[in-house]
Design a protein around this motif. Sequence first.
Motif, PDB file in Angstrom:
ATOM      1  N   ASN A  20     -30.166  24.138   5.450  1.00 47.72           N
ATOM      2  CA  ASN A  20     -29.182  23.275   4.784  1.00 47.72           C
ATOM      3  C   ASN A  20     -28.269  24.081   3.873  1.00 47.72           C
ATOM      4  O   ASN A  20     -27.066  23.827   3.811  1.00 47.72           O
ATOM      5  CB  ASN A  20     -29.871  22.163   3.999  1.00 47.72           C
ATOM      6  N   ASN A  75     -20.632  14.910   9.908  1.00 49.21           N
ATOM      7  CA  ASN A  75     -21.670  15.863   9.487  1.00 49.21           C
ATOM      8  C   ASN A  75     -22.785  16.042  10.507  1.00 49.21           C
ATOM      9  O   ASN A  75     -23.175  17.164  10.806  1.00 49.21           O
ATOM     10  CB  ASN A  75     -22.268  15.471   8.142  1.00 49.21           C
ATOM     11  N   TYR A 125     -23.324  19.468  12.383  1.00 48.27           N
ATOM     12  CA  TYR A 125     -24.565  20.189  12.069  1.00 48.27           C
ATOM     13  C   TYR A 125     -25.318  20.545  13.354  1.00 48.27           C
ATOM     14  O   TYR A 125     -25.804  21.663  13.502  1.00 48.27           O
ATOM     15  CB  TYR A 125     -25.457  19.355  11.141  1.00 48.27           C
ATOM     16  N   GLU A 137     -25.990  24.303  14.405  1.00 41.72           N
ATOM     17  CA  GLU A 137     -27.361  24.794  14.509  1.00 41.72           C
ATOM     18  C   GLU A 137     -27.635  25.420  15.876  1.00 41.72           C
ATOM     19  O   GLU A 137     -28.279  26.471  15.967  1.00 41.72           O
ATOM     20  CB  GLU A 137     -28.356  23.668  14.238  1.00 41.72           C
ATOM     21  N   HIS A 152     -19.823  24.876   5.460  1.00 40.52           N
ATOM     22  CA  HIS A 152     -18.959  23.734   5.128  1.00 40.52           C
ATOM     23  C   HIS A 152     -17.926  24.111   4.059  1.00 40.52           C
ATOM     24  O   HIS A 152     -16.857  23.512   3.982  1.00 40.52           O
ATOM     25  CB  HIS A 152     -19.804  22.556   4.673  1.00 40.52           C
ATOM     26  N   PHE A 174     -25.774  25.831   6.008  1.00 45.03           N
ATOM     27  CA  PHE A 174     -24.784  24.875   6.506  1.00 45.03           C
ATOM     28  C   PHE A 174     -23.785  24.505   5.409  1.00 45.03           C
ATOM     29  O   PHE A 174     -22.588  24.384   5.669  1.00 45.03           O
ATOM     30  CB  PHE A 174     -25.463  23.620   7.051  1.00 45.03           C
TER      31      PHE A 174
END
Length: 57
Positions: free
Chosen positions: A18, A35, A39, A43, A25, A21
Amino acid sequence: MWPGPWESWKDVPYEDKNWLFERFHCYFQWEEKWNGVIYSCWERRIAGKILYLLCRV
């Protein structure tokens, strides 16, 4: 950029994924409704590249 030593994407804790990420972002902006989709794509891409990225580090 890497908050821990890992050998594969499976070794990366959820919290660190996270965090990575969130850093991603910061460079790219989109509406919050995207999102989940972004994501998932992010990933999949980073999971395939992490060995290459870590070797470069």
